[in-house]
Design an enzyme around this catalytic site. Structure first.
Site, PDB file in Angstrom:
ATOM      1  N   SER A 151      -3.807  -2.945  -0.569  1.00  0.00           N
ATOM      2  CA  SER A 151      -2.666  -3.727  -0.094  1.00  0.00           C
ATOM      3  C   SER A 151      -3.130  -5.133   0.277  1.00  0.00           C
ATOM      4  CB  SER A 151      -2.069  -3.031   1.137  1.00  0.00           C
ATOM      5  OG  SER A 151      -1.066  -3.838   1.705  1.00  0.00           O
ATOM      6  N   GLY A 152      -2.486  -6.147  -0.303  1.00  0.00           N
ATOM      7  CA  GLY A 152      -2.937  -7.531  -0.139  1.00  0.00           C
ATOM      8  C   GLY A 152      -3.026  -8.013   1.303  1.00  0.00           C
ATOM      9  N   HIS A 153      -2.040  -7.603   2.141  1.00  0.00           N
ATOM     10  CA  HIS A 153      -1.987  -8.212   3.483  1.00  0.00           C
ATOM     11  C   HIS A 153      -3.105  -7.735   4.398  1.00  0.00           C
ATOM     12  CE1 HIS A 153       0.035  -5.093   6.154  1.00  0.00           C
ATOM     13  NE2 HIS A 153       0.315  -4.575   4.971  1.00  0.00           N
ATOM     14  N   GLN A 193      -7.823   0.337   3.826  1.00  0.00           N
ATOM     15  CA  GLN A 193      -8.606  -0.173   4.962  1.00  0.00           C
ATOM     16  C   GLN A 193     -10.060  -0.491   4.633  1.00  0.00           C
ATOM     17  OE1 GLN A 193      -7.731  -1.400   7.743  1.00  0.00           O
ATOM     18  NE2 GLN A 193      -5.603  -0.727   7.912  1.00  0.00           N
ATOM     19  N   GLY A 250       0.822  -1.206   0.000  1.00  0.00           N
ATOM     20  CA  GLY A 250       0.000   0.000   0.000  1.00  0.00           C
ATOM     21  C   GLY A 250       0.859   1.262   0.000  1.00  0.00           C
ATOM     22  N   THR A 265      10.755  -7.504 -12.069  1.00  0.00           N
ATOM     23  CA  THR A 265      10.120  -8.768 -12.462  1.00  0.00           C
ATOM     24  C   THR A 265       8.893  -9.020 -11.599  1.00  0.00           C
ATOM     25  OG1 THR A 265      12.258  -9.616 -13.120  1.00  0.00           O
ATOM     26  CG2 THR A 265      10.526 -11.255 -12.753  1.00  0.00           C
ATOM     27  N   CYS A 324       2.273   1.291  12.984  1.00  0.00           N
ATOM     28  CA  CYS A 324       3.485   2.050  12.705  1.00  0.00           C
ATOM     29  C   CYS A 324       3.812   3.014  13.827  1.00  0.00           C
ATOM     30  CB  CYS A 324       3.331   2.830  11.408  1.00  0.00           C
ATOM     31  SG  CYS A 324       2.647   1.845  10.110  1.00  0.00           S
TER      32      CYS A 324
HETATM   33  N1  PLP Z   1      -2.879   2.977   4.143  1.00  0.00           N
HETATM   34  C1  PLP Z   1      -3.553   2.601   5.239  1.00  0.00           C
HETATM   35  C2  PLP Z   1      -4.861   3.264   5.550  1.00  0.00           C
HETATM   36  C3  PLP Z   1      -3.049   1.599   6.064  1.00  0.00           C
HETATM   37  O1  PLP Z   1      -3.722   1.229   7.158  1.00  0.00           O
HETATM   38  C4  PLP Z   1      -1.802   0.999   5.734  1.00  0.00           C
HETATM   39  C5  PLP Z   1      -1.201  -0.025   6.611  1.00  0.00           C
HETATM   40  O2  PLP Z   1      -1.439  -0.061   7.801  1.00  0.00           O
HETATM   41  C6  PLP Z   1      -1.147   1.431   4.576  1.00  0.00           C
HETATM   42  C7  PLP Z   1      -1.721   2.404   3.806  1.00  0.00           C
HETATM   43  C8  PLP Z   1       0.181   0.867   4.177  1.00  0.00           C
HETATM   44  O3  PLP Z   1       0.048  -0.389   3.605  1.00  0.00           O
HETATM   45  P1  PLP Z   1       1.337  -1.348   3.483  1.00  0.00           P
HETATM   46  O4  PLP Z   1       1.606  -1.879   4.843  1.00  0.00           O
HETATM   47  O5  PLP Z   1       0.922  -2.413   2.530  1.00  0.00           O
HETATM   48  O6  PLP Z   1       2.435  -0.506   2.958  1.00  0.00           O
END
Ligand code: PLP
Length: 397
Positions: free
Chosen positions: A201-203, A181, A72, A239, A327
């Site tokens: 974002s996949g995770h 989110q 993301g 790649t 974070c």
């Molecule tokens: N944007 C939001 C709202 C998020 O909550 C997060 C991750 O917590 C991200 C972006 C960042 O995603 P990634 O961890 O895949 O870089």
């Protein structure tokens, strides 16, 4: 009770079906998709199929509007820098005060590089100040970047309405939406919302960490962030990560099938958790009120106690939750999101986020409901704010 994982806004468990879809691309189908022999055609085809699925996930018009990235954060950096590099004559950009650091810190860097930046505020429910946004847009505004839903509170912003405001004030201003989110929580439709760029974002929806995507409307031009080979139509070199791309597409299919469950069952479990805590803990308050939120998230402030201590007590019972975003946890800085919402200082340090997923069970929620009151009581008893707590208790009764 084993592990109770209620931190799904930080990351999610990989769905076993996703892993199964990925495995052949580690074991047998390991070819570089750009090679010309037949062996490579299968991994090339897998990427094409995955792109089609992700196109449908966004409800984009065309597969060419999808760029695979690593996460993301990369998607957001690509969107913001990519748009601005194409519009070098414009020097004004707008975002909100409650964005994820992957947007906010890029904006702060751009401010240092000479851009004029407006940071739009939110009210105490976490809702965006649309009037402030409208008056901030002018002829020089190159980009507005607003998240779809906030990672800490789950509050959903009215993306379609925001897009209408932007386009009516300046049709040339580009609109980027960080949708990380909302994926798997509510339906996404880039065409109905009228956005130019959107990241996922996949995770966050049961694919592995290390894969993301960016939707770029065919009329919105961007420069690449990562320069090299011609992968992703020259928009992102490197790649292709075939197994992860396949995995994210499988996760997107599963997420689309799961939307009804998310809107009903997961919402019911979240609401049960909230209602129980509010009923049994006198110094609890929901940060965000009852505004439009994604169904899996709640952010609860416990007045006059320390959030980190709550998390440690929960951790001792095998319960994973979070204070602020992943974070920022680990630092005792209060969350920038809760500060922007003017959450009282008495509750801001004791705020906890619980975020559920399709793997969350009723038994787990019942267990957390059972344990929370005694944890909070224990911490309340050792709080240095005994007079304030007594006054609050009298007020609540
Ligand atoms: N944007 C939001 C709202 C998020 O909550 C997060 C991750 O917590 C991200 C972006 C960042 O995603 P990634 O961890 O895949 O870089």
């Amino acid at each position: 009770m084993g592990l109770i994982y209620l931190d799904n806004n930080a990351t999610t468990k990989v769905d076993p079906n996703v892993l199964e879809a990925m495995l052949p691309y580690f074991k047998e189908e390991y070819a570089n998709p750009s090679s010309i022999y037949d062996f490579a055609k299968r991994s090339n085809h897998a990427i094409k199929e995955a792109r089609g699925v992700i196109k449908d996930f966004f409800n984009a018009e065309n597969e060419k509007e999808i760029i695979f990235t690593s996460c993301g954060s990369e998607s957001a950096n690509t969107a913001i820098r990519g748009v601005l590099n194409m519009n070098k004559n414009k020097r004004h950009i707008i975002t909100s005060k409650v964005e994820h650091p992957c947007v906010l810190n890029v904006y702060r860097a751009l401010e240092k590089e000479g851009y004029k930046v407006d940071y739009i505020g939110v009210n105490s429910n976490g809702e965006l100040d649309l009037a402030q946004l409208e008056s901030a847009i002018d002829d020089d505004t190159a980009l507005v970047s607003i998240m779809y839903a906030n990672n800490e509170t789950g509050v959903i912003f009215p993306i379609e309405k925001i897009s209408q405001i932007i386009k009516s004030k300046n049709p040339e201003t580009k609109f980027f939406v960080d949708a990380v989110q909302v994926t798997g929580k509510i339906p996404i439709d880039v065409q109905a919302c009228g956005v130019d760029l959107m990241s996922i974002s996949g995770h966050k929806f049961h694919a592995p960490k290390g894969i993301g995507a960016l939707y770029v409307n065919s009329k919105a031009l961007i420069t690449p962030l990562i320069i090299g080979g011609h992968q992703e139509r020259g928009k992102r070199a490197g790649t292709e990560n075939v197994p992860y791309i396949v995995g994210m597409a499988r996760a997107a299919e599963l997420a689309m099938d799961n939307l009804k469950y998310e809107a009903t069952e997961i919402r019911r479990l979240r609401d049960k958790l909230e209602a129980n805590i509010l009923k049994n803990v006198f110094n609890a308050r929901i940060n965000a009120g009852v505004v439009n939120r994604v169904p899996n998230t709640t952010n609860i402030g416990f007045e006059y106690i320390e959030g980190e201590l709550i998390l440690l007590h929960l951790s001792d019972l095998g319960i994973c939750a979070s204070s602020g975003s992943a974070c920022t946890s680990g630092s005792l800085e209060p969350s920038h999101v809760l500060r922007a919402m003017n959450v009282p200082f008495t509750a801001i340090h004791g705020s906890i986020r619980f975020s559920l997923s399709k793997f969350t069970t009723e038994n787990e929620i019942d267990y957390v409901c059972e344990k929370m009151p005694s944890i909070i009581e224990k911490l309340t008893n050792i709080s240095p704010f005994q007079d304030e707590l007594a006054a609050l208790k009298r007020l609540k009764h």
